[in-house]
Design a protein around this motif. Structure first.
Motif, short mmCIF file in Angstrom:
data_model
loop_
_atom_site.label_atom_id
_atom_site.label_comp_id
_atom_site.label_asym_id
_atom_site.label_seq_id
_atom_site.Cartn_x
_atom_site.Cartn_y
_atom_site.Cartn_z
N PHE A 16 35.18 41.00 8.21
CA PHE A 16 35.16 40.54 6.83
C PHE A 16 34.07 39.51 6.59
O PHE A 16 33.67 38.77 7.49
CB PHE A 16 36.52 39.91 6.48
N GLU A 17 33.63 39.46 5.34
CA GLU A 17 32.72 38.39 4.92
C GLU A 17 33.49 37.08 4.92
O GLU A 17 34.72 37.06 4.79
CB GLU A 17 32.21 38.66 3.50
N ASP A 18 32.76 35.99 5.02
CA ASP A 18 33.38 34.67 4.99
C ASP A 18 33.47 34.19 3.54
O ASP A 18 32.77 33.27 3.13
CB ASP A 18 32.58 33.69 5.84
N ARG A 19 34.30 34.87 2.77
CA ARG A 19 34.55 34.44 1.39
C ARG A 19 36.00 34.75 1.04
O ARG A 19 36.57 35.73 1.50
CB ARG A 19 33.58 35.05 0.39
N PRO A 20 36.58 33.87 0.26
CA PRO A 20 38.02 34.03 -0.03
C PRO A 20 38.32 35.18 -0.98
O PRO A 20 37.48 35.57 -1.79
CB PRO A 20 38.39 32.68 -0.67
N VAL A 21 39.52 35.67 -0.85
CA VAL A 21 40.06 36.66 -1.78
C VAL A 21 41.01 35.91 -2.69
O VAL A 21 41.78 35.06 -2.23
CB VAL A 21 40.81 37.77 -1.01
N LEU A 49 52.28 35.70 2.00
CA LEU A 49 50.83 35.65 1.80
C LEU A 49 50.29 34.38 2.45
O LEU A 49 50.72 33.27 2.12
CB LEU A 49 50.51 35.68 0.31
N THR A 50 49.36 34.55 3.39
CA THR A 50 48.83 33.43 4.16
C THR A 50 47.31 33.42 4.04
O THR A 50 46.67 34.44 4.33
CB THR A 50 49.24 33.57 5.64
N TYR A 51 46.75 32.29 3.63
CA TYR A 51 45.29 32.17 3.52
C TYR A 51 44.92 30.69 3.62
O TYR A 51 45.79 29.82 3.68
CB TYR A 51 44.78 32.79 2.22
N GLY A 52 43.62 30.43 3.66
CA GLY A 52 43.15 29.05 3.75
C GLY A 52 43.74 28.37 4.98
O GLY A 52 43.87 28.96 6.05
N GLU A 53 44.13 27.12 4.81
CA GLU A 53 44.71 26.36 5.92
C GLU A 53 46.06 26.92 6.35
O GLU A 53 46.51 26.67 7.47
CB GLU A 53 44.84 24.88 5.54
N GLY A 54 46.70 27.68 5.49
CA GLY A 54 47.98 28.30 5.83
C GLY A 54 47.88 29.25 7.02
O GLY A 54 48.87 29.51 7.70
N ARG A 55 46.66 29.79 7.27
CA ARG A 55 46.46 30.69 8.42
C ARG A 55 46.77 30.01 9.74
O ARG A 55 47.08 30.67 10.73
CB ARG A 55 45.03 31.22 8.44
#
Length: 188
Positions: A16-21, A49-55
């Motif tokens: 994946f690209e390093d950009r958020p969804v 749903l996990t993203y950002g620091e939640g990962r």
């Protein structure tokens, strides 16, 4: 895009690209994806749903699991860090859960319906230029992962969807034509 073309063009994306969804976009796609066939309308699914620091929640759990399984104490931290970094490189992870009905027939119908939701989501995401891969690795069943993610007794982790904008789209792999896999009865 025509549905038939969308079905043929969709790929499992691992890089994946390093950009958020946008989480709002993902929620919008999920709201459509849940319109999957579901006998008895049990709607057994739930999503994390996990993203950002939640990962880090997933990455820490995976690191612990991998370190616990490594017999060589000299490799333990290295292996754990490798998997931690891998999880942190994924822009977004959607954990798909399914309530397990005690009735085997209902449970199988629910698993099929939940799989349809995942497929619907993958097509909707692809249409928006978002790639994903459906992962069903063994640690989805590990108590460390389940506790970290708040997965309840009686819930099956159907998979983790790795979601992001594709940095690389793999080429199509051939499929066996349906005609070669179909038995037709047209006479008694």
């Amino acid at each position: 895009m025509e549905l038939s073309q969308l079905l043929r063009d969709r790929r499992s994306v691992h890089i994946f690209e390093d950009r958020p969804v946008s989480p709002e976009l993902v929620m919008e796609l999920l709201d459509t994806a849940v319109w999957a066939p579901n006998h008895r309308l049990t709607q057994p699914w739930r999503f994390i749903l996990t993203y950002g620091e939640g990962r880090r929640k997933i990455a820490d759990a995976v690191r612990t699991m991998k370190e616990n399984k490594e017999a060589d104490p000299l490799k333990r931290k290295e292996i754990g860090q490798k998997f931690y970094d891998k999880i942190m490189s994924i822009p977004m992870i959607l954990t798909v859960l399914m309530r397990e009905d005690p009735n085997l027939v209902v449970r199988e119908e629910d698993y099929a319906a939940t799989s349809c939701v995942i497929h619907n989501f993958s097509l909707l995401a692809w249409e928006k230029g978002i790639g994903m891969v459906w992962e069903t690795y063994g640690w989805l069943h590990d108590p460390i992962f389940r506790k970290a993610m708040g997965i309840q007794p009686g819930e099956k982790a159907v998979g983790n969807l790795h979601i992001g904008y594709p940095a690389k789209i793999p080429p199509a792999r051939p499929r066996i034509p349906a005609a070669q896999l179909t038995t037709i009865f047209h006479q008694a």
